[in-house]
Design an enzyme around this catalytic site. Structure first.
Site, PDB file in Angstrom:
ATOM      1  CE  LYS A 147       2.951  -5.701   3.796  1.00  0.00           C
ATOM      2  NZ  LYS A 147       2.464  -4.716   4.921  1.00  0.00           N
ATOM      3  CG  ASP A 206      -0.329   0.053   2.523  1.00  0.00           C
ATOM      4  OD1 ASP A 206       1.020  -0.114   2.742  1.00  0.00           O
ATOM      5  OD2 ASP A 206      -1.365   0.310   3.512  1.00  0.00           O
ATOM      6  CB  SER A 207       4.794   1.657  -0.010  1.00  0.00           C
ATOM      7  OG  SER A 207       4.794   0.633  -0.585  1.00  0.00           O
ATOM      8  CG  ASP A 258       0.217  -4.269   2.086  1.00  0.00           C
ATOM      9  OD1 ASP A 258       0.043  -4.779   2.892  1.00  0.00           O
ATOM     10  OD2 ASP A 258       0.986  -3.055   2.009  1.00  0.00           O
ATOM     11  CD  GLU A 295       0.171  -1.435   7.917  1.00  0.00           C
ATOM     12  OE1 GLU A 295      -0.073  -0.715   8.943  1.00  0.00           O
ATOM     13  OE2 GLU A 295       0.809  -0.969   6.840  1.00  0.00           O
ATOM     14  CD  GLU A 352       7.708  -0.335   8.012  1.00  0.00           C
ATOM     15  OE1 GLU A 352       6.572  -1.093   7.509  1.00  0.00           O
ATOM     16  OE2 GLU A 352       7.818   0.892   7.608  1.00  0.00           O
TER      17      GLU A 352
END
Ligand code: KIV
Length: 286
Positions: free
Chosen positions: A134, A65-66, A104, A136, A203
């Site tokens: 993925k 999502d970057s 993501d 978070e 991270e």
């Protein structure tokens, strides 16, 4: 490993290039951890870079999502949507012949309840050709992970600094510091392993906290600024290749300076067009 022999694919050592597996699978992640072979990952948001990184033997490509920052120009990753990420993920999946492609799940697409999380994960798997997702969060996302895994979809977890919570965390703050921080990191790591994640991204955490987590888990840890003791390393490709302009996190090693290369090329092109040097006779059709 022989590309055509699936029995050999099971048994052969993990590794990039022609010696590696025909397609990286989640079992290769476990095998790499067992054998002490480091795993490499880069983000990718398009077909061309996916093909290049794949040919270089990078083991997994994260359509992060970057992309919210790198592709769409948002200030944070919060605004990026499932509908924006799906076409990017599809393009990466088409370009990757060997690497495991991970989609993501963006902010707002899985937190509310496990049902929503499974629904979003299924959308990515059905519509893009990704091999895993993925998301978070540690303890707070364990139920979501469990349900997605039960639906047959591999999940990479992501703990430590989680950019989707950057406002809750008070900005880009290193996580896992001190005894309490390290203990929470370990609880989060154990929760996602127990929920069925096949790997976990750490991270921006201190190397020693990452070492303790790596030693405690049976699934591989993937570092994004978590030091050398993790089982693998992941970087945002635009930072890694010097395409990002502005502040680069301290943990990034830049392997190229693409922003400067492209700016120089654009200047040269503009000057050639102004002076009439381009197009030259060899660029003309008879
Ligand atoms: O979106 C992303 O690129 C990520 C990595 C930095 C882990 O989540």
């Amino acid at each position: 490993m022989a590309a055509s022999d699936s029995a050999q694919e099971q048994a052969a050592p993990y590794g990039g290039g022609s010696a590696g597996p025909k397609r990286v699978r989640i079992r290769h992640f476990q095998q790499a951890k067992r054998d002490g072979v480091k795993i490499t990952g880069l983000t990718s948001y398009d077909h061309l870079t996916a093909g290049i990184f794949d040919r270089a033997g990078i083991d997994f490509l994260l359509v992060g999502d970057s992309a919210g920052n790198t592709v769409f120009g948002y200030d944070t990753t919060l605004p990026v949507t499932v509908d924006e990420l799906i076409p990017l993920t599809r393009a990466v999946a088409r370009g990757a012949k060997r690497a495991l492609v991970i989609a993501d799940l963006p902010f707002g697409s899985y937190e509310t309840n496990p049902r929503e999380a499974v629904h979003t994960a299924i959308r990515f798997m059905k519509e893009t050709g990704a091999h895993a997702v993925k998301l978070e969060g540690g303890e707070r996302s364990a139920e979501q992970i469990r349900h997605i895994v039960e639906a047959g979809i591999p999940v990479m977890a992501h703990i430590g600094f989680t950019p989707q919570s950057e406002h809750g965390l008070g900005g880009h703050v290193i996580q896992g510091r001190g005894d309490r921080g390290a203990a929470q990191l370990l609880r989060d790591a154990r929760a996602v392993e127990e929920a069925g994640a096949f790997a976990v991204v750490l991270e921006m955490v201190p190397s020693e906290a990452a070492r303790a987590v790596t030693e405690a888990l049976t699934i591989p840890t993937i570092s994004v600024g978590a030091g050398p003791h993790c089982d693998g390393q992941l970087l945002v490709w635009t930072d890694w290749a010097g395409l990002t302009t502005g502040r680069i996190p301290r943990f990034v090693k830049q392997y190229a300076q693409l922003a400067q290369t492209l700016e120089d090329a654009a200047n040269a092109f503009r000057e050639d067009v102004s002076s009439g040097e381009y197009p030259a006779p060899e660029h003309e059709y008879e």
